[in-house]
Write a protein that holds these residues in place. Structure first.
Motif, PDB file in Angstrom:
ATOM      1  N   ILE A   9      47.435  -6.247   9.433  1.00  0.00           N
ATOM      2  CA  ILE A   9      46.728  -7.143   8.407  1.00  0.00           C
ATOM      3  C   ILE A   9      46.384  -7.829   8.349  1.00  0.00           C
ATOM      4  O   ILE A   9      45.393  -8.980   7.822  1.00  0.00           O
ATOM      5  CB  ILE A   9      46.810  -5.985   7.127  1.00  0.00           C
ATOM      6  N   ASN A  10      48.023  -8.864   8.373  1.00  0.00           N
ATOM      7  CA  ASN A  10      47.256 -10.507   7.961  1.00  0.00           C
ATOM      8  C   ASN A  10      46.979 -11.087   8.909  1.00  0.00           C
ATOM      9  O   ASN A  10      45.767 -12.119   8.528  1.00  0.00           O
ATOM     10  CB  ASN A  10      48.995 -11.247   8.384  1.00  0.00           C
ATOM     11  N   VAL A  16      39.331 -13.237   9.256  1.00  0.00           N
ATOM     12  CA  VAL A  16      38.288 -13.053   8.411  1.00  0.00           C
ATOM     13  C   VAL A  16      37.776 -14.169   7.787  1.00  0.00           C
ATOM     14  O   VAL A  16      36.513 -14.933   7.682  1.00  0.00           O
ATOM     15  CB  VAL A  16      38.437 -11.968   7.829  1.00  0.00           C
ATOM     16  N   VAL A  17      39.092 -14.690   7.161  1.00  0.00           N
ATOM     17  CA  VAL A  17      38.830 -15.877   6.307  1.00  0.00           C
ATOM     18  C   VAL A  17      38.242 -17.237   7.173  1.00  0.00           C
ATOM     19  O   VAL A  17      37.251 -18.118   6.736  1.00  0.00           O
ATOM     20  CB  VAL A  17      40.228 -16.488   6.114  1.00  0.00           C
ATOM     21  N   ALA A  18      39.027 -17.919   8.695  1.00  0.00           N
ATOM     22  CA  ALA A  18      38.394 -18.136   9.469  1.00  0.00           C
ATOM     23  C   ALA A  18      36.520 -18.314   9.509  1.00  0.00           C
ATOM     24  O   ALA A  18      36.074 -19.056   9.570  1.00  0.00           O
ATOM     25  CB  ALA A  18      39.102 -17.907  10.841  1.00  0.00           C
ATOM     26  N   VAL A  19      36.099 -16.738  10.316  1.00  0.00           N
ATOM     27  CA  VAL A  19      34.736 -16.235   9.991  1.00  0.00           C
ATOM     28  C   VAL A  19      34.039 -17.042   9.256  1.00  0.00           C
ATOM     29  O   VAL A  19      33.365 -18.110   8.653  1.00  0.00           O
ATOM     30  CB  VAL A  19      34.746 -15.441  10.230  1.00  0.00           C
ATOM     31  N   ILE A  78      38.708 -24.895  13.128  1.00  0.00           N
ATOM     32  CA  ILE A  78      38.794 -24.176  12.495  1.00  0.00           C
ATOM     33  C   ILE A  78      39.754 -22.667  13.168  1.00  0.00           C
ATOM     34  O   ILE A  78      40.367 -21.722  12.316  1.00  0.00           O
ATOM     35  CB  ILE A  78      37.351 -23.324  11.407  1.00  0.00           C
ATOM     36  N   TYR A  79      39.211 -22.977  14.514  1.00  0.00           N
ATOM     37  CA  TYR A  79      39.388 -21.320  15.848  1.00  0.00           C
ATOM     38  C   TYR A  79      41.067 -21.966  15.856  1.00  0.00           C
ATOM     39  O   TYR A  79      41.627 -20.698  15.839  1.00  0.00           O
ATOM     40  CB  TYR A  79      38.812 -21.097  16.081  1.00  0.00           C
ATOM     41  N   GLY A  80      41.057 -23.271  15.834  1.00  0.00           N
ATOM     42  CA  GLY A  80      42.194 -23.629  16.341  1.00  0.00           C
ATOM     43  C   GLY A  80      43.212 -23.327  16.078  1.00  0.00           C
ATOM     44  O   GLY A  80      44.602 -22.604  16.398  1.00  0.00           O
ATOM     45  N   ALA A  82      43.356 -20.644  12.664  1.00  0.00           N
ATOM     46  CA  ALA A  82      43.411 -19.289  12.856  1.00  0.00           C
ATOM     47  C   ALA A  82      44.339 -18.930  14.453  1.00  0.00           C
ATOM     48  O   ALA A  82      45.157 -18.417  14.134  1.00  0.00           O
ATOM     49  CB  ALA A  82      42.064 -18.999  12.841  1.00  0.00           C
ATOM     50  N   PHE A  83      44.043 -20.064  15.158  1.00  0.00           N
ATOM     51  CA  PHE A  83      44.771 -18.506  16.746  1.00  0.00           C
ATOM     52  C   PHE A  83      46.390 -19.117  15.942  1.00  0.00           C
ATOM     53  O   PHE A  83      46.764 -18.562  16.713  1.00  0.00           O
ATOM     54  CB  PHE A  83      44.200 -19.875  17.841  1.00  0.00           C
ATOM     55  N   ILE A  84      46.450 -20.266  15.994  1.00  0.00           N
ATOM     56  CA  ILE A  84      47.796 -20.974  15.858  1.00  0.00           C
ATOM     57  C   ILE A  84      48.064 -19.832  14.505  1.00  0.00           C
ATOM     58  O   ILE A  84      49.720 -19.087  14.871  1.00  0.00           O
ATOM     59  CB  ILE A  84      48.147 -22.328  15.896  1.00  0.00           C
ATOM     60  N   LEU A  85      47.957 -19.692  13.748  1.00  0.00           N
ATOM     61  CA  LEU A  85      48.359 -18.778  12.736  1.00  0.00           C
ATOM     62  C   LEU A  85      48.452 -17.120  13.027  1.00  0.00           C
ATOM     63  O   LEU A  85      49.392 -16.644  13.090  1.00  0.00           O
ATOM     64  CB  LEU A  85      47.253 -19.097  11.791  1.00  0.00           C
ATOM     65  N   VAL A  86      47.142 -16.877  14.183  1.00  0.00           N
ATOM     66  CA  VAL A  86      47.810 -15.647  14.726  1.00  0.00           C
ATOM     67  C   VAL A  86      48.289 -15.335  15.641  1.00  0.00           C
ATOM     68  O   VAL A  86      49.912 -14.347  15.191  1.00  0.00           O
ATOM     69  CB  VAL A  86      46.488 -15.066  15.390  1.00  0.00           C
TER      70      VAL A  86
END
Lengths: 280, 280, 280, 280, 280, 280, 280
Positions: A9-10, A16-19, A78-80, A82-86
């Motif tokens: 879910i996270n 979603v937030v990143a997009v 932003i995607y970079g 997000a990728f690290i957070l994932v």
């Protein structure tokens, strides 16, 4: 909730937030650059006086170029992140990745500063619309007619046909000779022993005749201004005349005036600069 | 799961992800550079006007060179981080390794910035196709014919046969004299006392005859442009003529024009610059 | 309280504090810059002596420009930090975001330092009111009449009509020739064998007559000061006269004086500099 | 296992891994540098065109020098990290050691960057084989014959016998005058009034005779190329001839041609440059 | 104590300590700068020899200016840290704030270094009392009479009335021509064939007469020193005389001496420099 | 063990290890520098060709100087870290100390980099034995005879007896004119109209006689090499002769040759350079 | 022990250790600088050869100045760290203070590096005793007589009485013309057609007579050395004589020799440089 689902879910939430964030930032950039395109500069960039009604479609195109670069950078950031957070939500230890990125970032940062300088200079030059294709400019390292305006380099073709690729970051001052009007400055050296007042009179008369003659007359905007004895050296007195011309025509007018004034002075018998020298 | 297996699975996962990521990044680089090879530059790099139909196989080769470098760097980074992650999964404390890398990175970073600058400049020069082997260029530190285009250095052979190895990072502006056309600029000094209008007429006539004569005629693209009295000093008036030529032929045309125009002026009895001086 | 509400309250508190802080900082900036506009400089910036009653509406406008920039920066910083704090309250790990920002900040910081320099220089130039539109200035890279005063660049049009865009950060010293008064410095070379005392007397007399003649008289503020033998080289003695003029008129006065003094010396038979040379 | 044994085993493991890693890295370096020695450069370093069949044993020696340096650095890094890891396994708090190293690293890093630059430049110069002992080079700070090629400094003996120790990091462009061939450029100034066409003819004839005469003939590779009127100043016309020579012989050929062409022009009565000047 | 009161007490304590600390630091700065004002420099700044009894009220004012700047900086730092401590006591996570400050600090630090340099240079120039309003100084970028001494910029008006705003940080060496005394250096070129000893004698005599004549006599502090043949070139011998003058009067004395000595030499028939040249 | 004893034992262990480590490092440095003293340079520093049998006791002394510096630095580092470790074992929180050291280290590091550069340059200059006391060197900022070789500065006395203290870090290239041999380069300008071949012959003959005459003969190592017409300008032809001399004697030989060759040419009636000019 | 007493004891311990450490460091600095004062330089700073018996009381004073600065810095550092440790023992979170200090330290560090450079250069110049009050020095930016030697700036008065404040950090090489002895270098140009050998003989004889005459004789330390034909240009031959003088007297001796030798050559009828030129 199960421990398997929570990270899932996270992750979905992060994506979603990143997009959404990317969409928001892109809109913001678009609106900002569209404003630039239609001539509405943010007050920080706008100089105290407006610059005339310059070609607006050029502005639109430039706004699009800058917006495109800014959007690419925003997407990448932003995607970079997000990728690290994932990755971190997947249980991977991201500390080494960040540390590696930091080391590489610093190590490369020193070398890449020229690149960043070039792009930042290019962006601001575009926003401030300092010059366009076809303008005659002096960029320090090279001078001539602009062939292309890029974000990293500007291409200029000089008088002997050589094409110069100038990095925007190396330009400390831009001289644009084709904005609104030019000034033809004519310096005529006459002999030390000459009658200055008479020389000024003759030179002025000759210049007035020249600027009224076609095809020079079409290029001239104002009347000839006779400044007088600009310089006095041991060998000669230099007379100076100026005349306002259409942008880019100052050199042709100067050449015509130089020849005509010089011949008028010769005809009138005003001493040439060096003839006072071997006078015998 | 047993505590022995979990790290193992983790390690395998890391390796698999690293291999996949590397493959992905390599594909991305390949596609990007292939695009470059076929002339499709990303909009950030593309100047406002296209550059003509330059040799496309040169582009392909350059795209391959740049792609090769980028792939090496990407492989090094991805496998390096994966290696450190594996170490950490094996229970080794990676903090000191990272800290050491940081210290070394910073210490070396200062000294290596020139290297990074050279390679980054080289990559962009290649992508922007500023010059190729055989072009006559001015790189600031050296000028001459390009012998080799490398990612770190460019090799140029100057007029006296000396080979110059120029670091790409030291080049602030590139002047390429062999793009599309050249301009032969002929400056002829005549005496201060000479009749300027007649001199211009004679010089123009002589120049026209020269550019129609073989073998100069094959090198000339446009007609002679007679600019007139370019410069007026205490000692001489300088006349200027220009003519557009095929790229690389401007020097030969200039030499031929210089000799012919000068002799025509001599024949016509136009005063030579210094003869006004010891006139007795 | 429930665990769901606590972060919510926290977030609301953060937002409220941020809005309040922004309002406070904006007021502070407004008051400070308004003070600047009405001539009240903070003591740190105020030089030891006051600068005369310069155009106060210009000051007001400048204070507004600087205030606008400072408010934008403050808003960006306060809302940015609040945004990150909110993210952290929502349970998102902000360490990677901060670390990424740090890496990007450092990497870009090297390249953007020119930009920061330009803006900081521009802010201080505005606060110190070094020059305004219409002033004749020398900025090092370019000299001429100021066309626009911006926070990043200053635009100057030089004597031949070329417009120069000069980055404020590249200006190490500003020379403003149109403040309160100008000085026309007239250097007249006379022959080595000339009678210096008599030459000084004649030159002085001629200069006095010139500055009392219209239209020069309106431009002159003080009397002619005859300094005497300024320079003695192997070829000539240089006499120097100076006269205080209205700002921006020093060049016209200098040209008029040069011509008149030179002709008076000629009339009086004072040897010209080079005639001692080929004396036969 | 007992708590005493575990660190022991760990330490042994660290040492074993370090020794293995060092062996691996050394092999890698050896293979890489051997490849360099036999002419196989990695594609990143290889310029677009191959450089001829240069002395391969020189390459082997250079590869060995570079490999030796790289091996030393690798050994130092690997054993250093292993040493710190062992310390930490012994229960010593390594944070202060790392922090101290960091502070010292940064503090020294600023001062040592010149050193790092020198060595990095030296390594790349060796790999790219820019010059060897006996070559005649221009390194900017000094020009002359190379006496020694080192990783930090290059030693050059100039024309007056002075030995120059040049730091490799200060060299921005290397000019090597002894690669494959040289070009003797002969510039002959003739009088402004001279017959240019006849002068070119005579100069060409004289040059042809010279390059066919022994011992010049052995040094000349191609035929004389007569370029014509290279330069036209107020005082003289400069004729230019060029001829391709064996590497290092261009200066001797130029001197011989200069003397012979000049005397041929004298004999033919072509006006010397300054004789037009005091012509009486 | 309750958990609500503890942070409250902490916050009060922090505020009290901050106010006290600020008061203490302000007192310290006041005492230090008062000491400066009354001429008591800390030994580190005091040069080996004292500087004479310069205007002490100027010192007092400068001490006040510097003290004001230091107090502002101290207040800003102490209250800023107290604010952050209070925030942390209120349970707000201050790590992101600090990190943001760090990133911004570094990013801006690069660009703001010029600003810091300017202020630090200004503070030390003031403390060392290098120049004051009315002094004639050479600051490298500009030379003239000091109009204002500021902490960031110094304003100088040059000989032609142009006002120069010089950033204090760009000044590497200050030349002050109005401290305690000046020296008028008079260089007189005489002909190569002249009798040097006799020329020295005549020049000395003429100079002695000049410095005893009013109004020059009031400006002269010592006697004329005749140094002799300062320079011997192919064209002339240069004689040098020096005389100590009141500060700021050296140029007037030099001009008077130049004219008088030159005319005395003419009267005595000492050959002028260039007359040996076209001697016929 | 008791909790009081454990730190004690730890501290003792730290001190013992530090003393041992220092002893080890000192031995290592001693062995390394002794090796340097006896001519065994590590391969990284050794240039490709050996440098002759230079004074070995100078090397020994230098090795000792460098070793002394390195030992001091090593002692300082090892004991400093040991001291901090002991502090931490005593229960003192060392984080603020380290952080303070870090801040001070960075702040000073920027300013001290020149110092570090000077010492590092000095160490390498000593190891590479670039020059010794009594050598005639050109260090860029100053040229003359070396008086002292220090780790931070080199002292040189120039031709007018001025002693120059040159910071080692500012030297980018060292020119040593007293190594193994010197070359006397004699440039003789002759008139444009002169017979070049005959002039070369006469100059050669005169030079041969000079180098065989005592005391020049003792200083000359090889025979005179007559290069011929080195340079051809509008005013003169320059002949060049070279001869190899003992180190440091090239200037005396050059002066003797210049005088003798010039007089031989005069005697033979070869036209002097400027006599072609006022030939009447 | 109670929880209230433990921090108290800790604080007392910290203060005691700090006081002791400061006392220790001060003693160390005192002993070191006293050693410097009595001429015992640490081997790192001592050049290879000793510098003569220079004024030892100057050394003592300098040692005291440097010691005072070092003691201030040590006190500041030790008490600062102790203060922070005490704060932390009082339960205050010192992380934000340290972080703030770090950010400020870095931000200011960039701007303050010039200051640090100045003081470090000053300290080393003092320790190495490069110059003292009254010495005639060339500091690059200014040359003249040293008026004051400070830790940040050196004050020099030049030949025209201008006082120069030179920042010690901007000095890359110091030229001291008043150490042990000076050399008067006399360059005499003679005509191209003159008899060189005879001119050398006459010049030598005249110089010998001059240096034996009072008051020159007292300033001269060695005999005149006649070097011969130093330079041969198209217009003149330059003869060079040198003579060793007492420090600071080389200019007076040079002037006397120039006049005397020149007049002896005139008397002997040696052609003056330019008389060969308009010889008719």
């Amino acid at each position: 909730m199960s421990t398997v689902l929570t990270p899932l879910i996270n992750i979905v939430a992060i994506v979603v937030v990143a997009v959404l964030l990317r969409w928001l930032v892109h809109r913001l950039i678009s609106r900002m650059t569209t404003g630039l395109g239609s001539g509405r500069l943010p007050s920080i960039l706008r100089p105290s006086r407006a610059g005339g009604s310059a070609a607006s479609e050029r502005r639109v195109q430039r706004a699009r170029t800058v917006g495109s670069l800014l959007r690419s950078v925003a997407t990448f950031l932003i995607y970079g992140i997000a990728f690290i957070l994932v990755l971190s939500k997947l249980g991977i230890n991201i500390a080494p990745i960040l540390a590696s990125a930091g080391v590489v970032g610093v190590a490369v940062g020193f070398g890449a500063q020229n690149l960043v300088k070039d792009f930042l200079s290019g962006i601001f030059m575009m926003l401030e619309d300092q010059y366009g294709v076809g303008d005659v400019v002096d960029l320090g390292d090279a001078a001539g007619t602009v062939e292309m305006v890029g974000l990293r380099i500007t291409t200029v073709r000089d008088v002997s046909g050589t094409v110069w690729y100038v990095r925007n970051g190396t330009i400390s001052a831009v001289g644009n000779s084709t904005q609104r009007f030019g000034v033809a400055v004519v310096d005529i050296p006459i002999g030390y022993g000459a009658d200055v007042d008479r020389a000024i009179e003759i030179a002025g008369q000759a210049a007035h005749e020249t600027v009224e003659r076609s095809p020079i007359a079409e290029d001239v905007l104002g009347d000839v201004e006779i400044l007088g004895a600009q310089d006095l050296t041991q060998a000669a007195i230099t007379l100076r005349l100026t005349v306002t011309t259409r942008p880019g025509r100052q050199w042709a007018v100067r050449r015509a005036l130089t020849a005509d004034v010089k011949m008028a002075l010769d005809t009138a018998g005003i001493a040439a600069p060096l003839t006072a020298y071997p006078s015998n």
